[in-house]
Design a protein around this motif. Structure first.
Motif, PDB file in Angstrom:
ATOM      1  N   SER A 144       0.847  -1.190   0.000  1.00 48.72           N
ATOM      2  CA  SER A 144       0.000   0.000   0.000  1.00 48.72           C
ATOM      3  C   SER A 144       0.884   1.242   0.000  1.00 48.72           C
ATOM      4  O   SER A 144       1.819   1.347   0.807  1.00 48.72           O
ATOM      5  CB  SER A 144      -0.919   0.016   1.231  1.00 48.72           C
ATOM      6  OG  SER A 144      -1.722   1.185   1.241  1.00 48.72           O
ATOM      7  N   THR A 145       0.583   2.163  -0.906  1.00 53.31           N
ATOM      8  CA  THR A 145       1.334   3.409  -1.004  1.00 53.31           C
ATOM      9  C   THR A 145       0.355   4.571  -1.081  1.00 53.31           C
ATOM     10  O   THR A 145      -0.593   4.535  -1.865  1.00 53.31           O
ATOM     11  CB  THR A 145       2.232   3.419  -2.252  1.00 53.31           C
ATOM     12  OG1 THR A 145       3.115   2.305  -2.202  1.00 53.31           O
ATOM     13  CG2 THR A 145       3.027   4.702  -2.333  1.00 53.31           C
ATOM     14  N   THR A 146       0.587   5.590  -0.248  1.00 56.55           N
ATOM     15  CA  THR A 146      -0.269   6.771  -0.229  1.00 56.55           C
ATOM     16  C   THR A 146       0.551   8.014  -0.521  1.00 56.55           C
ATOM     17  O   THR A 146       1.530   8.307   0.182  1.00 56.55           O
ATOM     18  CB  THR A 146      -0.968   6.933   1.130  1.00 56.55           C
ATOM     19  OG1 THR A 146      -1.804   5.801   1.368  1.00 56.55           O
ATOM     20  CG2 THR A 146      -1.823   8.194   1.148  1.00 56.55           C
ATOM     21  N   LEU A 147       0.161   8.722  -1.551  1.00 60.48           N
ATOM     22  CA  LEU A 147       0.728  10.025  -1.868  1.00 60.48           C
ATOM     23  C   LEU A 147      -0.211  11.093  -1.317  1.00 60.48           C
ATOM     24  O   LEU A 147      -1.435  10.978  -1.439  1.00 60.48           O
ATOM     25  CB  LEU A 147       0.898  10.197  -3.378  1.00 60.48           C
ATOM     26  CG  LEU A 147       1.735   9.139  -4.097  1.00 60.48           C
ATOM     27  CD1 LEU A 147       1.771   9.413  -5.589  1.00 60.48           C
ATOM     28  CD2 LEU A 147       3.142   9.099  -3.531  1.00 60.48           C
ATOM     29  N   LYS A 148       0.356  12.140  -0.742  1.00 64.05           N
ATOM     30  CA  LYS A 148      -0.472  13.119  -0.059  1.00 64.05           C
ATOM     31  C   LYS A 148      -0.013  14.542  -0.336  1.00 64.05           C
ATOM     32  O   LYS A 148       1.184  14.802  -0.471  1.00 64.05           O
ATOM     33  CB  LYS A 148      -0.453  12.860   1.456  1.00 64.05           C
ATOM     34  CG  LYS A 148      -1.418  13.727   2.255  1.00 64.05           C
ATOM     35  CD  LYS A 148      -1.442  13.307   3.718  1.00 64.05           C
ATOM     36  CE  LYS A 148      -2.469  14.090   4.506  1.00 64.05           C
ATOM     37  NZ  LYS A 148      -2.518  13.653   5.922  1.00 64.05           N
ATOM     38  N   TYR A 149      -0.991  15.423  -0.434  1.00 64.65           N
ATOM     39  CA  TYR A 149      -0.737  16.862  -0.488  1.00 64.65           C
ATOM     40  C   TYR A 149      -1.443  17.498   0.697  1.00 64.65           C
ATOM     41  O   TYR A 149      -2.595  17.188   0.992  1.00 64.65           O
ATOM     42  CB  TYR A 149      -1.276  17.462  -1.786  1.00 64.65           C
ATOM     43  CG  TYR A 149      -1.521  18.953  -1.712  1.00 64.65           C
ATOM     44  CD1 TYR A 149      -0.496  19.857  -1.960  1.00 64.65           C
ATOM     45  CD2 TYR A 149      -2.782  19.453  -1.374  1.00 64.65           C
ATOM     46  CE1 TYR A 149      -0.721  21.218  -1.873  1.00 64.65           C
ATOM     47  CE2 TYR A 149      -3.020  20.815  -1.282  1.00 64.65           C
ATOM     48  CZ  TYR A 149      -1.984  21.692  -1.532  1.00 64.65           C
ATOM     49  OH  TYR A 149      -2.203  23.035  -1.441  1.00 64.65           O
ATOM     50  N   GLU A 150      -0.742  18.374   1.399  1.00 68.30           N
ATOM     51  CA  GLU A 150      -1.321  19.101   2.522  1.00 68.30           C
ATOM     52  C   GLU A 150      -1.021  20.581   2.375  1.00 68.30           C
ATOM     53  O   GLU A 150       0.087  20.960   1.968  1.00 68.30           O
ATOM     54  CB  GLU A 150      -0.754  18.608   3.865  1.00 68.30           C
ATOM     55  CG  GLU A 150      -1.451  17.413   4.422  1.00 68.30           C
ATOM     56  CD  GLU A 150      -0.949  17.064   5.816  1.00 68.30           C
ATOM     57  OE1 GLU A 150      -1.747  16.600   6.625  1.00 68.30           O
ATOM     58  OE2 GLU A 150       0.243  17.249   6.089  1.00 68.30           O
TER      59      GLU A 150
END
Length: 362
Positions: free
Chosen positions: A109-115
Motif C-alpha cells: 500500500s502506497t499513499t501520496l499526499k498533499y497538505e
C-alpha cells in the motif's frame, strides 16, 4: 389351420411388443440418468477447478491493483484573542492510495499526499508499507513508512485532539502484531528524528476488545522526543524520554465514547515541571441529519505543563481544545462537515474557529 396358427402368432407378438418396448425404454432412461449424473459430476469438478483458478488469478493476475483517493476542501474563519479575525479557503488535503495484492500472503500500500501547510505544494509519500499476514496465523508483520502507532485517536471530529499534536510522527518502522480473539498486541521499532546510527526507538501496544463494545488498551514508547512535535529548540538534551498511554472506548448502538491519557517521563531541561500530560475525551452519535446519514461529535482535550516546550519563542501546544461538530452525507462518496473549535493557550487567551469542510472520496 394355417390361418388359425398365423393369427395366434400375430396376437402373441402384439401382446409381447409393449412389454419389450417398456423394458427398452426403462433401460434407456436408466442409461440416460447415469450419463446425466456423470456429466454433472464432470461439470462440478470443472467448476471447482475454475473457481480455484479464479481465486488464484485474483491474487496473481496482471492487474491486482486498486486505486482510491480523497480530497478535502476547507472554508474557515477565526476570531483571534486580540479581537481581529481571519478567514481562508483551502484545498486542505489530497490523498491518492494504491493498493496491490502481491500474493496470498503479501500486500503493498502506497499513499501520496498533499497538505496545505504553507511549505512545498507537491505530493509526498505519506505512507508506503508492505503487510505480511495469513488467515492461518494470528501473527502479522508491517514494514515501511507509516505513522508511529502510539496515540490512539478515536472520535469523528475533523480537528485532531491535543494527544495527536503531541505524538504525530511518520517514520520508517517495523511492526510485528498478534491478534487472536479479544486480545491484540504489537511491538515496533522506528528510526526517529535523531542522528543515531542504531535503530533503538521502540514501542509496545496491547489491547482487549470485548463483544459488548468495551475496549481497553495501553502503550509504551521508549523515546517520545524523536517524534516531530518535540523537535523544538527548547529541548536541547539528547537523553531518551519515554511515554506511556492508556485508552478506553465503548460503543452502544449509535453512541461511541472514548478516552485517552498520555504522560511523558521527565525532560531534564524542563526544570520544575519536567513531565507532560495530555488527555482527551470524545463522544459521537450517528443519526440522520436532514434526511441523510450523519454524525454529531463532541471532543475535549487538555495538556498540562506543555507551556515550557517552545520553538522560536512560540508555544507548540495549546492548553485546551474543544470541538463540536456535525457531518452529513451528500449522496455517495461525499460528506459535509460543520465544526466549531475553541482553543485556549497557556496565557488563557481563546481563539474561536468555524470550519466548513467538503470531504470527498472514491
Amino acid at each position: 389351420m394355417n390361418k388359425t396358427l398365423l393369427a395366434s402368432m400375430i396376437a402373441a407378438a402384439l401382446s409381447v411388443a409393449p412389454i419389450a418396448q417398456a423394458n427398452d425404454m426403462q433401460t434407456e432412461l436408466s442409461l440416460l440418468k447415469q450419463r446425466i449424473a456423470q456429466l454433472e459430476s464432470q461439470l462440478s469438478d470443472t467448476m471447482a477447478v475454475q473457481a480455484e483458478h479464479q481465486k488464484s488469478a485474483s491474487v496473481d493476475s496482471d492487474n491486482p491493483i486498486t486505486i482510491s483517493g480523497s480530497a478535502e476542501f476547507l472554508a474557515t474563519g477565526s476570531e483571534l484573542p486580540d479581537g481581529s479575525s481571519e478567514s481562508d479557503l483551502d484545498v486542505d488535503s489530497v490523498e491518492l492510495t494504491i493498493d496491490a495484492a502481491l500474493n496470498q500472503y503479501m500486500a503493498l500500500s502506497t499513499t501520496l499526499k498533499y497538505e496545505d501547510d504553507g511549505e512545498d505544494q507537491d505530493f509526498f509519500v505519506d505512507e508506503a508499507i508492505v503487510t505480511i499476514s495469513s488467515d492461518d496465523t494470528p501473527w502479522s508483520l508491517v514494514a515501511g513508512r507509516t505513522a508511529v502507532p502510539f496515540a490512539v485517536v478515536n472520535g469523528n471530529a475533523w480537528t485532531d485532539p491535543l494527544t495527536y499534536d503531541l505524538t504525530d510522527n511518520t517514520d520508517d518502522l517495523l511492526y510485528v502484531g498478534f491478534n487472536q480473539g479479544i486480545f491484540s498486541a504489537g511491538g515496533y521499532a522506528f528510526k526517529g528524528q535523531s542522528d543515531e546510527s542504531n535503530i533503538n526507538n521502540l514501542g509496545l501496544n496491547v489491547a482487549l476488545a470485548f463483544d459488548n463494545g468495551f475496549a481497553i488498551g495501553a502503550g509504551y514508547l521508549n523515546n517520545i522526543r524523536n517524534t516531530d512535535p518535540l523537535d523544538a529548540d527548547s529541548l536541547t538534551d539528547d537523553d531518551k524520554v519515554g511515554a506511556s498511554r492508556i485508552n478506553l472506548s465503548y460503543e452502544l448502538d449509535a453512541l461511541a465514547l472514548s478516552a485517552e491519557y498520555l504522560q511523558t517521563e521527565s525532560f531534564k531541561e524542563l526544570a520544575g515541571r519536567p513531565e507532560i500530560t495530555v488527555w482527551h475525551l470524545s463522544a459521537d452519535y450517528a443519526t440522520n441529519i436532514f434526511g441523510a446519514p450523519g454524525n454529531l461529535s463532541l471532543g475535549y482535550s487538555e495538556s498540562d505543563d506543555a507551556d515550557l516546550i517552545t520553538d522560536a519563542g512560540d508555544n507548540l501546544f495549546a492548553q485546551s481544545r474543544l470541538t463540536l461538530g456535525a457531518s452529513r452525507e451528500l449522496h455517495e462518496n461525499a460528506e459535509l462537515i460543520v465544526e466549531y473549535v475553541r482553543e485556549e493557550d497557556y496565557a488563557n487567551d481563546d481563539t474561536d474557529t468555524l470550519n466548513l469542510v467538503l470531504s470527498t472520496s472514491f
